[in-house]
Design a protein around this motif. Structure first.
Motif, mmCIF file in Angstrom:
data_model
loop_
_atom_site.group_PDB
_atom_site.id
_atom_site.type_symbol
_atom_site.label_atom_id
_atom_site.label_comp_id
_atom_site.label_asym_id
_atom_site.label_seq_id
_atom_site.Cartn_x
_atom_site.Cartn_y
_atom_site.Cartn_z
ATOM 1 N N GLU A 41 -17.268 -40.340 -8.880
ATOM 2 C CA GLU A 41 -18.596 -39.945 -9.356
ATOM 3 C C GLU A 41 -19.243 -41.169 -9.996
ATOM 4 O O GLU A 41 -18.733 -41.707 -10.975
ATOM 5 C CB GLU A 41 -18.484 -38.803 -10.377
ATOM 6 N N PHE A 98 -25.338 -36.014 -9.217
ATOM 7 C CA PHE A 98 -24.476 -36.665 -10.219
ATOM 8 C C PHE A 98 -24.362 -35.802 -11.475
ATOM 9 O O PHE A 98 -25.233 -34.965 -11.745
ATOM 10 C CB PHE A 98 -25.054 -38.049 -10.603
ATOM 11 N N THR A 154 -24.615 -40.890 -7.659
ATOM 12 C CA THR A 154 -24.155 -40.127 -6.509
ATOM 13 C C THR A 154 -22.670 -39.818 -6.636
ATOM 14 O O THR A 154 -22.018 -40.270 -7.575
ATOM 15 C CB THR A 154 -24.459 -40.884 -5.184
ATOM 16 N N VAL A 155 -22.140 -39.032 -5.703
ATOM 17 C CA VAL A 155 -20.712 -38.734 -5.656
ATOM 18 C C VAL A 155 -20.195 -39.252 -4.320
ATOM 19 O O VAL A 155 -20.706 -38.871 -3.268
ATOM 20 C CB VAL A 155 -20.453 -37.214 -5.760
#
Length: 446
Positions: free
Chosen positions: A241, A172, A245-246
């Motif tokens: 995003e 992130f 996390t992405v």
């Protein structure tokens, strides 16, 4: 009684890792199917192993959730003693890529070596090696509490990720309120995550690197004796995003926001990156960003891309999934040069050319659906004006989704259409696909 037909050893993580897809590919080639799996999670024992047992020619399991080198060596020895002929070994689980490489070395099949597989998974070293070679404008730092404070004091954007990571787990953008305690909490949580813990090399260690702006892409790549073949270029059409996390929501191929010159530059950069890492063989899902001025690496995955990448490749090559092509490469990677020649001719036919063009006439769009923590009450596919050609619903009513710092896949859908009408189709599909799955959760009782 075994036949004289050769077979392939698949390394499976906890009873999964594209097993059914691989089994289909082996059956199509009339090859025997040998599976070595680490112990599935308690909720899948014994049902998952019984399921695999019904279609595999030989199944070996360990009593740990993580395969080790000696497990692979023992399986190969047992197969040999039983009179089985093992042609090659394959695993789509990144944590086992070095084990696959070691097995292929002992079988005389060309592959990267185990050391290279492990080196590629160290994102800190990869980043700094490329930066030294002038192929990345970002630098990476191993994080400690003081280093974090130092970087936060700078007027620059950084991205935090595990040095040895998997998927987008705990990756992130760094923010003002990112604390060392929060990273420690993620590290402790990761040790409890049975499925992913093994991929973190003895616990999560974090790094921070300069944030790379721009659209994200992936190059689906096969390396044959040092020659780079890009079979597809995917653009991450929508990316979210979050704090921890992405999430890659949707992808399309061919890429829509690049012109021919930018694709040429990307292909040239990719060749230099793979050359810099001294890679000559294998299948790679290389994730990169184009900043508008230059290309830069997100990561090199020495395996097929996850989600529906392999199926998307199958659509644009009119019948050859990425998994299928990787198997073809492994099967052609013995000492007889003819199968390799034929494979290279095929790859040249439907891959991307150095001038930034390809003969592909089909475009794809796929969307991934993530689950929220809670208990599912139903998942249904709505009626749509354009039906998806691939439908995977991975969870069902009654499934309980825990709160994790990683994505939990619920389902995925893929559409195909004429490349010529990609621009208009994409807008339409991005909109209708967002609500294509009707996902309902049970009300929380208080």
């Amino acid at each position: 009684m075994n036949s004289n037909r050769p077979g392939v050893l698949i390394l499976s993580h906890c009873g999964f890792s594209f097993l059914e897809d691989l089994k289909e590919e082996l059956h199509r080639r009339q090859l025997r199917c040998f599976v070595l799996s680490s112990l599935p999670l308690p909720e899948h024992v014994p049902s998952r192993l019984e399921q695999i047992q019904t279609w595999t020619d030989r199944l070996y399991t360990t009593d740990s959730h993580q395969l080790r080198l000696e497990d692979v060596q023992n399986a190969l020895q047992t197969l040999r003693k039983s009179g089985e002929q093992v042609t090659c070994c394959i695993s789509v689980w990144e944590g086992y890529r070095h084990l696959m490489a070691a097995a292929n070395a002992s079988l005389g099949t060309y592959d990267i070596d185990a050391g290279q597989a492990l080196a590629l998974r160290n994102k800190l070293n990869v980043r700094n090696r490329l930066a030294e070679a002038g192929l990345s404008q970002a630098n990476a730092h191993a994080l400690t509490a003081p280093v974090l404070e130092l970087l936060k004091a700078q007027d620059q954007r950084y991205f935090i990720k595990p040095i040895h990571g998997i998927a987008s787990y705990a990756a992130f953008p760094m923010r003002e309120d990112t604390t060392w305690n929060a990273l420690e909490a993620l590290r402790l949580a990761s040790a409890e995550d049975t499925v992913y813990a093994s991929a973190f090399n003895d616990g999560l260690a974090f790094m921070a690197e300069n944030y790379i702006p721009g659209h994200e892409f992936s190059f689906e790549t096969l390396l044959v004796d040092g020659q780079v073949h890009v079979v597809a270029i995917h653009e991450k059409y929508e990316v979210t995003e979050t704090a921890e996390t992405v999430l890659e929501d949707s992808c399309t191929t061919p890429p829509v926001s690049l012109d021919q010159a930018q694709i040429v530059a990307g292909l040239h950069w990719l060749e230099n990156v793979l050359g810099c890492m001294e890679l000559k063989w294998g299948c790679y899902h290389v994730e990169a960003r184009f900043t508008g001025e230059h290309w830069d690496l997100i990561e090199i995955n020495p395996r097929v891309g996850g989600s529906l990448i392999s199926h998307s490749v199958e659509a644009v090559t009119l019948g050859h999934s990425m998994l299928s092509l990787w198997l073809d490469l492994l099967l052609a990677s013995q000492d007889d040069a003819q199968p390799r020649k034929e494979l290279v001719q095929r790859l040249a036919q439907y891959g991307w050319r150095a001038d930034g063009t390809s003969a592909q006439s089909v475009a794809t769009f796929f969307r991934v659906y993530f689950a929220k923590p809670g208990t599912l009450s139903s998942v249904t596919l709505n009626e749509l004006p354009l039906a998806p050609v691939v439908k995977h619903i991975l969870l069902k009513a009654g499934d309980v989704i825990p709160a994790h710092a990683r994505e939990v896949f619920l389902g995925q859908l893929l559409w195909t259409f004429e490349r010529a009408s990609q621009a208009s189709e994409l807008k339409h599909l991005a909109s209708i696909s967002a609500t294509a799955l009707d996902i309902r959760y049970q009300a929380q009782s208080h």
